[in-house]
Design a protein around this motif. Structure first.
Motif: not given
Lengths: 253, 289
Positions: B165, B192, B159, B184-186, B167-168, B170
């Motif tokens: 997601w 998540l 994942f 990218i939505d914090k 990657k987002a 990381r």
């Protein structure tokens, strides 16, 4: 395209930006100059959403974005880069570029499960585009390297790469010439110009290197003590007595 | 003592305990990697997950259906805890969030004790006899623990490494400002992170309860080895947490060879102390996913 109206922001007792208003027209490469501490970087952060203003508003493409978080501004086509290049150290060069690609279906969390094929197709397209950008920048041999290992100049190029990956309409560049040798500087200037001409990207550039400003920017906005001093083409701004004062005042310190 | 009895009496129990610590430590490391604070309510979240499974099993469900449900419920609980207690502190000093998480730990434990009482319970009654695999004796529940841990860790690594997601997540852990400026939505990434941490922690609680007992203090007692594992492996590194968990589990079990068994739980503390004095920068450097 971008309009700032009466922006103010202070840090403790120091007012970095004070009733600052100007506009950036679509298709231009607008230069933002001013002595150290004039509030240029604070202005960039206010426009990008990393800081909230105490007063005033930011309008982008006719929409008031003053209250929007940074990621929402990015998705509307606003991209900010940093004076000291920023990258995701542990992500590879390729992954760094892929993160910058705008409006991916994978961003919607359910799409990962419900529309796997569409997400994968899009992901493949993004990877292909990232490959092209790496070729354009001459970074292709480094695609799999963690970005933290790049040299300063390569990081500058990677920042331009992020600009190209995003579907940005307006790019805020913070001192693209700082700490870059002459040859690379010419290359960066050339790429900015080509992006402006061929893709119609609008740039707002903070720059201290007056040769770069003279070659690239029209119009030029000079700010001092958090507000606009003079606007116009480079020759007008350079020879304006107040601008000379502001810079000489700084030199006098 | 021959090699086979060392493996059967020390190494296997150590690896099983280590796998459970690893599941907890990965959650701790994810939260630290993205949100930069030490989450002290992690152990009690594991307890909460273990008791949720107990309730579902008590209602007649098989543990293998109850576990995913409890994991999902714990994930939602973790997200809710973030919004109720941690989110509004995110702009203040991290120590406030850490102390707040201690309060959350006490609250979670109180809730568990209020609903399920303070008695020791277990999922199944009867004796689970070990089977022999080429001389290595493994109980079914131990085998399940190892397989499930392996599955969860591989799933998480895929994942994080392969999906958009991941990657987002990381990216957010690596450079939060740049991630926000890259669209990218914090808030979503944060949710998540808590969701993943909740899933893994509930699984850790369940497997701890399956291999030992289900009791209100089980998670709290697991907190020390879990943090020791996360620090040992390098905070913020998923593979590190896995390795650290296994090492702590094995060292704890093997310590019985040299020390009285009562000192077993002090071993994780000793490892933590040695790590912090030998490589104190490990934690502060704030490595990223």
């Amino acid at each position: 395209m971008l309009a700032l109206t009466g922006l103010r922001r202070s840090f403790g007792g120091f007012t970095a930006v004070d009733d600052c208003s100007f506009t950036v027209s679509e298709g231009t490469i607008t230069g933002l100059i001013g002595p150290n501490g004039a509030g240029k970087t604070t202005l960039f952060n206010l426009v990008a959403g990393l800081l909230r203003p105490e007063a005033g508003s930011v309008t982008f493409l006719g929409e008031d974005i003053t209250a929007l978080p940074p990621h929402a501004r990015f998705r509307r086509g606003l991209l900010r880069t940093f004076q000291i290049p920023q990258e995701f150290h542990r992500l590879t060069v390729l992954e760094n570029l892929m993160v910058a690609a705008a409006a991916q279906p994978g961003e919607e969390i359910w799409a990962n499960w419900l529309a796997g094929r569409r997400v994968r197709a899009r992901e493949a397209a993004v990877a292909a585009r990232a490959g092209e950008v790496l070729d354009f920048l001459g970074l292709a041999p480094l695609a799999g390297t963690p970005a933290g290992r790049l040299s300063g100049g390569q990081k500058k190029l990677l920042e331009l790469g992020r600009t190209m990956m995003s579907e940005a309409r307006l790019v805020l560049l913070d001192e693209p010439a700082a700490g870059v040798n002459r040859t690379l500087l010419r290359e960066i200037e050339d790429k900015i110009e080509r992006l402006n001409r061929s893709l119609g990207l609008t740039f707002l550039i903070i720059e201290h290197d007056m040769e770069t400003v003279a070659r690239l920017c029209d119009p030029v906005i000079c700010i001092a003590e958090g507000r606009v001093l003079v606007e116009g083409d480079f020759a007008t701004v350079r020879s304006h007595p107040q601008v000379l004062d502001a810079y000489l005042g700084e030199a006098g310190l | 003592m021959d090699l086979l009895s060392f493996v059967n009496f020390y190494l296997v129990p150590g690896i099983v305990a280590g796998a459970i610590y690893a599941l907890g430590a990965i959650g701790v490391t994810l939260v630290f990697g993205v949100l930069r604070f030490a989450h002290l309510a992690h152990g009690d979240l594991a307890t909460f997950g273990a008791f949720l499974v107990l309730a579902l099993v008590g209602a007649g469900m098989t543990p293998w259906l109850a576990l995913p449900l409890a994991m999902a419920a714990a994930a939602l609980t973790a997200i809710a805890l973030h919004h109720l207690f941690y989110a509004h502190l995110s702009r203040r000093s991290a120590i406030l969030t850490v102390i707040s998480s201690l309060g959350v730990a006490l609250m979670l434990r109180a809730v568990v004790q209020m609903i399920w009482g303070v008695d020791t319970e277990s999922y199944v009654s009867g004796i689970d006899r070990p089977q022999s695999y080429l001389g290595i004796r493994l109980k079914d529940r131990e085998l399940w623990t190892l397989l499930a841990t392996a599955g969860l860790v591989v799933g998480l690594l895929v994942f994080l490494g392969r999906t958009r997601w991941g990657k987002a997540l990381r990216a957010m852990s690596d450079n939060p400002d740049l991630a926000a400026l890259s669209g990218i939505d914090k808030r979503l990434t944060t949710a998540l992170t808590w969701g993943l941490a909740g899933l893994l922690t509930a699984a850790a609680g369940f497997f701890l309860g399956l291999n030992t007992e289900v009791k209100p203090l089980m998670g709290w007692h697991m907190l020390l080895p879990v943090f020791a594992a996360a620090i040992l492996g390098g905070v913020g590194r998923v593979e590190g947490a896995l390795l650290g968990g296994l090492l702590i589990g094995i060292v704890e079990e093997c310590s019985v060879l040299l020390l009285p068994a009562q000192y077993k739980s002090a071993v994780a503390f000793a490892v933590l102390l040695v790590m912090l004095s030998a490589r104190p920068s490990g934690l502060l450097r704030g490595k990223v996913l």
